[in-house]
Scaffold this active site. Sequence first.
Site, PDB file in Angstrom:
ATOM      1  N   ARG A 298     -46.130  22.982  -4.062  1.00 54.70           N
ATOM      2  CA  ARG A 298     -45.170  21.934  -3.692  1.00 54.70           C
ATOM      3  C   ARG A 298     -43.902  22.568  -3.164  1.00 54.70           C
ATOM      4  O   ARG A 298     -43.349  23.461  -3.799  1.00 54.70           O
ATOM      5  CB  ARG A 298     -44.795  21.106  -4.925  1.00 54.70           C
ATOM      6  CG  ARG A 298     -45.856  20.221  -5.420  1.00 54.70           C
ATOM      7  CD  ARG A 298     -45.311  19.135  -6.329  1.00 54.70           C
ATOM      8  NE  ARG A 298     -44.403  19.600  -7.373  1.00 54.70           N
ATOM      9  CZ  ARG A 298     -43.812  18.803  -8.229  1.00 54.70           C
ATOM     10  NH1 ARG A 298     -44.008  17.496  -8.162  1.00 54.70           N
ATOM     11  NH2 ARG A 298     -43.011  19.266  -9.163  1.00 54.70           N
TER      12      ARG A 298
ATOM     13  N   THR B 281     -38.639  19.192  -0.858  1.00 52.24           N
ATOM     14  CA  THR B 281     -39.193  17.896  -0.426  1.00 52.24           C
ATOM     15  C   THR B 281     -40.268  17.373  -1.378  1.00 52.24           C
ATOM     16  O   THR B 281     -40.646  16.202  -1.305  1.00 52.24           O
ATOM     17  CB  THR B 281     -39.845  18.034   0.962  1.00 52.24           C
ATOM     18  OG1 THR B 281     -40.947  18.962   0.834  1.00 52.24           O
ATOM     19  CG2 THR B 281     -38.871  18.566   1.998  1.00 52.24           C
TER      20      THR B 281
ATOM     21  N   ASP C 288     -44.022  23.517 -16.367  1.00 56.33           N
ATOM     22  CA  ASP C 288     -44.792  23.977 -15.200  1.00 56.33           C
ATOM     23  C   ASP C 288     -46.133  24.535 -15.673  1.00 56.33           C
ATOM     24  O   ASP C 288     -46.191  25.605 -16.299  1.00 56.33           O
ATOM     25  CB  ASP C 288     -43.992  25.053 -14.447  1.00 56.33           C
ATOM     26  CG  ASP C 288     -44.654  25.400 -13.120  1.00 56.33           C
ATOM     27  OD1 ASP C 288     -45.849  25.771 -13.134  1.00 56.33           O
ATOM     28  OD2 ASP C 288     -44.004  25.295 -12.079  1.00 56.33           O
TER      29      ASP C 288
ATOM     30  N   ASP D 247     -47.150  28.155 -14.450  1.00 56.03           N
ATOM     31  CA  ASP D 247     -46.384  29.209 -15.128  1.00 56.03           C
ATOM     32  C   ASP D 247     -46.833  29.381 -16.577  1.00 56.03           C
ATOM     33  O   ASP D 247     -46.903  30.497 -17.089  1.00 56.03           O
ATOM     34  CB  ASP D 247     -44.882  28.888 -15.094  1.00 56.03           C
ATOM     35  CG  ASP D 247     -44.273  29.194 -13.736  1.00 56.03           C
ATOM     36  OD1 ASP D 247     -44.845  30.022 -12.995  1.00 56.03           O
ATOM     37  OD2 ASP D 247     -43.228  28.601 -13.413  1.00 56.03           O
TER      38      ASP D 247
HETATM   39  C1  PRP Z   1     -48.256  21.800  -9.585  1.00 56.18           C
HETATM   40  C2  PRP Z   1     -49.509  21.199 -10.174  1.00 56.18           C
HETATM   41  C3  PRP Z   1     -50.023  20.351  -9.044  1.00 56.18           C
HETATM   42  C4  PRP Z   1     -48.759  19.857  -8.406  1.00 56.18           C
HETATM   43  C5  PRP Z   1     -48.533  18.462  -8.880  1.00 56.18           C
HETATM   44  O1  PRP Z   1     -48.538  22.867  -8.778  1.00 56.18           O
HETATM   45  O2  PRP Z   1     -50.423  22.151 -10.628  1.00 56.18           O
HETATM   46  O3  PRP Z   1     -50.809  21.078  -8.113  1.00 56.18           O
HETATM   47  O4  PRP Z   1     -47.704  20.711  -8.854  1.00 56.18           O
HETATM   48  O5  PRP Z   1     -47.472  17.912  -8.215  1.00 56.18           O
HETATM   49  P1  PRP Z   1     -47.594  16.677  -7.216  1.00 56.18           P
HETATM   50  O6  PRP Z   1     -48.476  15.677  -7.892  1.00 56.18           O
HETATM   51  O7  PRP Z   1     -46.173  16.199  -7.115  1.00 56.18           O
HETATM   52  O8  PRP Z   1     -48.135  17.156  -5.918  1.00 56.18           O
HETATM   53  P2  PRP Z   1     -47.393  23.805  -8.140  1.00 56.18           P
HETATM   54  O9  PRP Z   1     -46.971  23.296  -6.816  1.00 56.18           O
HETATM   55  O10 PRP Z   1     -46.317  23.986  -9.164  1.00 56.18           O
HETATM   56  O11 PRP Z   1     -48.178  25.152  -7.877  1.00 56.18           O
HETATM   57  P3  PRP Z   1     -48.838  26.179  -8.894  1.00 56.18           P
HETATM   58  O12 PRP Z   1     -50.075  25.523  -9.480  1.00 56.18           O
HETATM   59  O13 PRP Z   1     -49.155  27.324  -8.010  1.00 56.18           O
HETATM   60  O14 PRP Z   1     -47.851  26.534  -9.971  1.00 56.18           O
HETATM   61  N1  URA Z   2     -46.231  20.444 -11.719  1.00 61.01           N
HETATM   62  C1  URA Z   2     -46.185  20.934 -12.975  1.00 61.01           C
HETATM   63  O1  URA Z   2     -46.700  22.022 -13.254  1.00 61.01           O
HETATM   64  N2  URA Z   2     -45.565  20.196 -13.908  1.00 61.01           N
HETATM   65  C2  URA Z   2     -44.993  19.017 -13.652  1.00 61.01           C
HETATM   66  O2  URA Z   2     -44.435  18.389 -14.566  1.00 61.01           O
HETATM   67  C3  URA Z   2     -45.048  18.534 -12.330  1.00 61.01           C
HETATM   68  C4  URA Z   2     -45.685  19.261 -11.379  1.00 61.01           C
END
Ligand code: PRP
Ligand code: URA
Length: 212
Positions: free
Chosen positions: A107, A111, A203, A206
């Site tokens: 994400r 935005t 997160d 993480d």
């Molecule tokens: C997180 C999560 C989803 C997304 C959800 O990933 O694992 O993929 O955010 O958010 P949304 O519903 O608003 O799209 P992130 O972008 O943090 O990436 P990561 O898994 O690499 O940490």
């Molecule tokens: N992605 C995450 O990992 N946690 C949240 O709460 C939202 C998006």
Amino acid sequence: MKNYPNVHILDHPLIRHKLAIIRDKNTNTKQFREIIEELATLMAYESFKDVPTQEIEVETPLEKTTQTVVKENSIAIVPILRAGLGMVNGILTLFPAAKVGHIGMYRDEETLTPKEYYCKLPAGIENKVVMIVDPMLATGGSAADAITLLKKRGCKKIKLMSIIAAPQGVEKVAKEHPDVEVYVAHLDRDLNEHGYILPGLGDAGDRIFGTK
Ligand code: PRP
Ligand code: URA
């Protein structure tokens, strides 16, 4: 939030128990990772109730019988990288022969829109039941885009499994993709101004990989 017939909340005391542990900020990486996997197994049991099956002949010590088994080559699991990776082994525990594809999305922090950076899918995915996995359904942007991508690749039977969802994410996916069955362990209250689920668990990527 309105009731959507394609959205299923998999409420169970065991699921609630495990959710309480992963929400706790003091839960360490090892335990967090293990429980994400266990939750995926529990959710898979319920969300694959309609898995394709086939009849086979089995010979017991006493006689021949016809039995029902999971249809060969019928399932693909598609984690959204990174956090979705944490759920894959939990589903493979029940469906060891499932094929696994990967969609990389992150994400944009400003935005909150998803950016695709990787996609590798199993051959013949268009004829399989595809389970997209991502522990967090926040704005729903990542999941909705992943579903659109799979539809463009010809997939006809798509499901989504997320551990924690915000109402905004559920509504987006349910409205844009009413043909996709969505399974969540818990529907949380809201999103904060940074798009994090409240109360949520922080997160997920993480916490699974120990990167913060
Ligand atoms: C997180 C999560 C989803 C997304 C959800 O990933 O694992 O993929 O955010 O958010 P949304 O519903 O608003 O799209 P992130 O972008 O943090 O990436 P990561 O898994 O690499 O940490
Ligand atoms: N992605 C995450 O990992 N946690 C949240 O709460 C939202 C998006």
